[in-house]
Design a protein around this motif. Sequence first.
Motif, PDB file in Angstrom:
ATOM      1  N   ASP A  79       0.861  -1.187   0.000  1.00 19.88           N
ATOM      2  CA  ASP A  79       0.000   0.000   0.000  1.00 19.88           C
ATOM      3  C   ASP A  79       0.905   1.246   0.000  1.00 19.88           C
ATOM      4  O   ASP A  79       1.723   1.421   0.906  1.00 19.88           O
ATOM      5  CB  ASP A  79      -0.860  -0.039   1.274  1.00 19.88           C
ATOM      6  CG  ASP A  79      -1.819   1.137   1.350  1.00 19.88           C
ATOM      7  OD1 ASP A  79      -1.644   2.111   0.590  1.00 19.88           O
ATOM      8  OD2 ASP A  79      -2.728   1.068   2.190  1.00 19.88           O
ATOM      9  N   PRO A  80       0.785   2.131  -1.021  1.00 18.94           N
ATOM     10  CA  PRO A  80       1.658   3.320  -1.070  1.00 18.94           C
ATOM     11  C   PRO A  80       1.594   4.170   0.202  1.00 18.94           C
ATOM     12  O   PRO A  80       2.579   4.839   0.544  1.00 18.94           O
ATOM     13  CB  PRO A  80       1.118   4.120  -2.266  1.00 18.94           C
ATOM     14  CG  PRO A  80       0.354   3.155  -3.082  1.00 18.94           C
ATOM     15  CD  PRO A  80      -0.135   2.077  -2.170  1.00 18.94           C
ATOM     16  N   ASP A  81       0.461   4.107   0.927  1.00 20.28           N
ATOM     17  CA  ASP A  81       0.347   4.905   2.159  1.00 20.28           C
ATOM     18  C   ASP A  81       1.401   4.510   3.193  1.00 20.28           C
ATOM     19  O   ASP A  81       1.827   5.340   4.007  1.00 20.28           O
ATOM     20  CB  ASP A  81      -1.051   4.739   2.788  1.00 20.28           C
ATOM     21  CG  ASP A  81      -2.100   5.478   1.969  1.00 20.28           C
ATOM     22  OD1 ASP A  81      -1.704   6.273   1.089  1.00 20.28           O
ATOM     23  OD2 ASP A  81      -3.301   5.246   2.207  1.00 20.28           O
ATOM     24  N   VAL A  82       1.827   3.231   3.158  1.00 23.18           N
ATOM     25  CA  VAL A  82       2.844   2.770   4.124  1.00 23.18           C
ATOM     26  C   VAL A  82       4.143   3.533   3.885  1.00 23.18           C
ATOM     27  O   VAL A  82       4.792   4.021   4.826  1.00 23.18           O
ATOM     28  CB  VAL A  82       3.070   1.236   3.983  1.00 23.18           C
ATOM     29  CG1 VAL A  82       4.257   0.778   4.810  1.00 23.18           C
ATOM     30  CG2 VAL A  82       1.808   0.484   4.366  1.00 23.18           C
ATOM     31  N   MET A  83       4.510   3.674   2.602  1.00 17.12           N
ATOM     32  CA  MET A  83       5.751   4.396   2.280  1.00 17.12           C
ATOM     33  C   MET A  83       5.554   5.904   2.436  1.00 17.12           C
ATOM     34  O   MET A  83       6.481   6.617   2.816  1.00 17.12           O
ATOM     35  CB  MET A  83       6.222   4.047   0.877  1.00 17.12           C
ATOM     36  CG  MET A  83       6.874   2.674   0.801  1.00 17.12           C
ATOM     37  SD  MET A  83       7.740   2.439  -0.762  1.00 17.12           S
ATOM     38  CE  MET A  83       8.561   0.862  -0.489  1.00 17.12           C
ATOM     39  N   SER A  84       4.348   6.401   2.142  1.00 18.04           N
ATOM     40  CA  SER A  84       4.084   7.840   2.321  1.00 18.04           C
ATOM     41  C   SER A  84       4.286   8.247   3.781  1.00 18.04           C
ATOM     42  O   SER A  84       4.879   9.286   4.059  1.00 18.04           O
ATOM     43  CB  SER A  84       2.640   8.179   1.939  1.00 18.04           C
ATOM     44  OG  SER A  84       2.566   8.334   0.563  1.00 18.04           O
ATOM     45  N   GLU A  85       3.775   7.409   4.686  1.00 20.86           N
ATOM     46  CA  GLU A  85       3.948   7.713   6.125  1.00 20.86           C
ATOM     47  C   GLU A  85       5.427   7.766   6.480  1.00 20.86           C
ATOM     48  O   GLU A  85       5.876   8.642   7.227  1.00 20.86           O
ATOM     49  CB  GLU A  85       3.268   6.657   6.979  1.00 20.86           C
ATOM     50  CG  GLU A  85       1.810   6.978   7.244  1.00 20.86           C
ATOM     51  CD  GLU A  85       1.114   5.851   7.993  1.00 20.86           C
ATOM     52  OE1 GLU A  85       1.740   5.242   8.892  1.00 20.86           O
ATOM     53  OE2 GLU A  85      -0.052   5.595   7.645  1.00 20.86           O
ATOM     54  N   ALA A  86       6.196   6.834   5.905  1.00 22.60           N
ATOM     55  CA  ALA A  86       7.642   6.807   6.180  1.00 22.60           C
ATOM     56  C   ALA A  86       8.322   8.037   5.583  1.00 22.60           C
ATOM     57  O   ALA A  86       9.279   8.574   6.155  1.00 22.60           O
ATOM     58  CB  ALA A  86       8.260   5.532   5.619  1.00 22.60           C
ATOM     59  N   PHE A  87       7.828   8.503   4.430  1.00 22.10           N
ATOM     60  CA  PHE A  87       8.399   9.700   3.792  1.00 22.10           C
ATOM     61  C   PHE A  87       8.274  10.893   4.740  1.00 22.10           C
ATOM     62  O   PHE A  87       9.202  11.691   4.884  1.00 22.10           O
ATOM     63  CB  PHE A  87       7.670   9.996   2.465  1.00 22.10           C
ATOM     64  CG  PHE A  87       8.139  11.243   1.765  1.00 22.10           C
ATOM     65  CD1 PHE A  87       9.162  11.195   0.829  1.00 22.10           C
ATOM     66  CD2 PHE A  87       7.563  12.485   2.044  1.00 22.10           C
ATOM     67  CE1 PHE A  87       9.609  12.347   0.189  1.00 22.10           C
ATOM     68  CE2 PHE A  87       8.001  13.640   1.411  1.00 22.10           C
ATOM     69  CZ  PHE A  87       9.027  13.565   0.479  1.00 22.10           C
ATOM     70  N   PHE A  88       7.101  11.016   5.373  1.00 24.77           N
ATOM     71  CA  PHE A  88       6.878  12.185   6.235  1.00 24.77           C
ATOM     72  C   PHE A  88       7.357  11.939   7.666  1.00 24.77           C
ATOM     73  O   PHE A  88       7.447  12.872   8.447  1.00 24.77           O
ATOM     74  CB  PHE A  88       5.392  12.569   6.231  1.00 24.77           C
ATOM     75  CG  PHE A  88       4.949  13.127   4.902  1.00 24.77           C
ATOM     76  CD1 PHE A  88       5.365  14.382   4.499  1.00 24.77           C
ATOM     77  CD2 PHE A  88       4.151  12.398   4.035  1.00 24.77           C
ATOM     78  CE1 PHE A  88       4.991  14.911   3.268  1.00 24.77           C
ATOM     79  CE2 PHE A  88       3.774  12.910   2.797  1.00 24.77           C
ATOM     80  CZ  PHE A  88       4.189  14.161   2.418  1.00 24.77           C
ATOM     81  N   GLY A  89       7.637  10.657   8.012  1.00 30.17           N
ATOM     82  CA  GLY A  89       7.945  10.309   9.398  1.00 30.17           C
ATOM     83  C   GLY A  89       9.299  10.753   9.861  1.00 30.17           C
ATOM     84  O   GLY A  89      10.105  11.258   9.175  1.00 30.17           O
TER      85      GLY A  89
END
Length: 262
Positions: free
Chosen positions: A252-262
């Motif tokens: 799910d791209p949201d998993v990587m998106s969260e890591a991008f902003f984390g």
Amino acid sequence: MKKFAVIGFPITHSKSPALHNAGFQEFQIEAEFEAIEVPPENLELWIKNEFRPNFQGAAVTIPHKETIGKFLDLESEAASKIGAVNTLYWEKGKLAGTNTDCIGALKALQTRVNPSGKKALILGAGGASRAIIFALCMAQADVFLWNRTKEKAERLAQEFKISHIDLLEKINPEDFDIIINTTSVGLNEMKSVLPASFWSPHHTAFDIVYSPLETQFLRDAQNAGAHVVTGDHMLVHQAVEQFRIWHGVDLDPDVMSEAFFG
Ligand code: NAP
């Protein structure tokens, strides 16, 4: 333990380890992902002595994308047409290279608009531009290219059989549906290649620059009521495609998106 890496020179700012580690956690994959600085003069030996015996995959970034191909056993059609490799993987015992920037850009754009049959204006004729031209041609968009150095736009347009534009001042903005900034203008500065007056609600604006996320290009477009796509989407979607190639699963791209902003 499986081993993966991102290689470049320098490599300090890479988001790849954070994105892929988030994927490992999500699917409970036992693997490690390192950022490794490989100077250009060591690239061939690193592939031979480090990658081949020890690694399952690697992401490749500047300045190796255009030069690494000659050290591999095979290249995907996308990588050879684009002229750049950003992903190493194993295919039936052979070391292969492909390019996921193209699919990353297309998926990012598709979060807002289906480019098929649309008129797309691409600004810039560097490495990222080549991947995006390839993707938009595959998606059957009608592609136009502008570049500061005119001769480069002419050459690329000829190679990919697309149209080129000499002077931005001479075009009618309303003739275009999608405008993509692939120049480095806007990187760590509030400047845009286009004037604010260019934009209208008819447009979809995509800036692949992601530092800052809200560039002047996107700010002007948004103020005029256009749809906008930020550069983090391309980065995340190209990494999701790498993840699929290496691990055979759709993250799910949201998993990587969260890591991008984390
Ligand atoms: P590149 O190969 O160096 O190309 C740079 C492009 O920017 C060239 O077309 C160059 O035009 C143009 N340019 C530079 N300064 C300019 C100026 N002052 N006015 C007009 N045009 C100018 O770089 P690249 O690898 O394609 O990367 C371009 C940008 O995309 C970088 O900011 C990079 O961080 C970003 N990027 C983002 C992603 C993502 O996943 N979101 C992926 C790849 C790259 P000339 O030919 O005239 O010099």
